[in-house]
Design an enzyme around this catalytic site. Structure first.
Site, short mmCIF file in Angstrom:
data_model
loop_
_atom_site.label_atom_id
_atom_site.label_comp_id
_atom_site.label_asym_id
_atom_site.label_seq_id
_atom_site.Cartn_x
_atom_site.Cartn_y
_atom_site.Cartn_z
N LYS A 168 -10.11 0.11 -2.13
CA LYS A 168 -9.99 -0.13 -0.70
C LYS A 168 -10.45 1.12 0.04
CE LYS A 168 -6.65 -1.39 2.94
NZ LYS A 168 -5.28 -1.90 3.20
N LYS A 193 -6.93 3.28 -3.07
CA LYS A 193 -7.32 3.25 -1.66
C LYS A 193 -7.55 4.68 -1.19
CE LYS A 193 -5.10 2.04 2.80
NZ LYS A 193 -3.96 1.34 3.40
N ASP A 222 0.86 -1.18 0.00
CA ASP A 222 0.00 0.00 0.00
C ASP A 222 0.90 1.23 0.00
OD1 ASP A 222 -1.75 -2.10 0.54
OD2 ASP A 222 -2.97 -0.92 1.94
#
Length: 254
Positions: free
Chosen positions: A205, A173, A109
């Site tokens: 996400k 995300k 991430d």
């Protein structure tokens, strides 16, 4: 079809429990607290494995520990890079990603260099993401790009998501969870619009501040409306959360 003799309250409870189980399967159970310890990560991994979360998300320091603990399980190990500021240069971000992959990370991430991107320095932002894409491709890992949507003008969220997708993001995300504004349904709706125009499948996400079943259902409903229920699985949609599982388990225990 539900038989007439089954009470409506029972049907409702079964549907609710199915929704909770579905959400749990999409959670990246997260501990990115400043004071977390090895024992905290071991407990996190044990809990994620017990309930069937999609992944754990931990600091790079703990990737090797988490990978060892979860070896042989279906729970993936995610970690962060260029986190939480988004200000690291491509080289430093790459060094961190290389180490994390060597330690067993399945997913990275990485924070979009959103300040640079907002200032028009798209080359710097692209360099970070391109390096992350290069390394995750070589390592067979999933690349999730954190847009830090709470720090972006609402009108720019879709454009930031398109930029990240263009740089090779497997997921976009919302947030690091380290800023005053984290995930919002407005941001996820904009990200869904960006994903819809992608020539390849890209996941989303929702992360930061999602703490209750009702919170999670608001995001899940958006995804279901966009992709259809069968298209919304852990391969395409995730929740980044540290507190959400507490509320979901409390509902199951009622």
């Amino acid at each position: 079809h539900v038989p007439e003799f089954v009470p409506k309250s029972t049907v409702g409870r079964v549907i609710a429990d199915e929704s909770i189980d579905r959400i749990i399967s999409m959670i990246d159970l997260t501990d990115l607290s400043d004071g977390c310890s090895a024992s905290d990560i071991e407990a996190l991994c044990g809990r994620a494995e017990r309930v069937g979360c999609a992944a754990v998300c931990v600091w790079p320091d703990f990737v090797a520990l988490a990978s060892g603990h979860l070896a042989g399980s279906s729970v993936r190990v995610a970690t962060v890079a260029n986190f939480p500021s988004g200000d690291e240069r491509a080289f430093a971000t790459g060094v961190m990603i290389e180490r994390s992959l060597a330690d067993g990370a399945d997913e990275i991430d990485v924070v979009l260099a959103y300040r640079a991107w907002l200032a028009g320095d798209t080359d710097r932002a692209a360099a970070v993401l391109s390096r992350a894409r290069e390394l995750t491709t070589a390592g067979g890992a999933v690349l999730k790009v954190i847009l830090e949507t709470g720090e972006l003008p609402t009108s720019q969220v879709e454009a930031a998501a398109r930029f990240a997708i263009g740089c090779g993001a497997d997921f976009v995300k919302t947030s690091t969870g380290k800023t005053p504004v984290s995930a919002t349904t407005e941001a996820v709706a904009a990200m869904l619009d960006a994903v819809a125009s992608s020539p390849r499948p890209v996941g989303i996400k929702a992360s930061g501040g999602i703490a209750t079943l009702s919170d999670a259902m608001a995001y899940l409903d958006l995804a279901d409306s966009a992709w259809g229920r069968d298209g919304v699985t852990a391969e395409r949609f995730r929740f980044g959360a540290s507190r959400l599982l507490d509320d979901l388990e409390a509902h199951l225990d009622e």
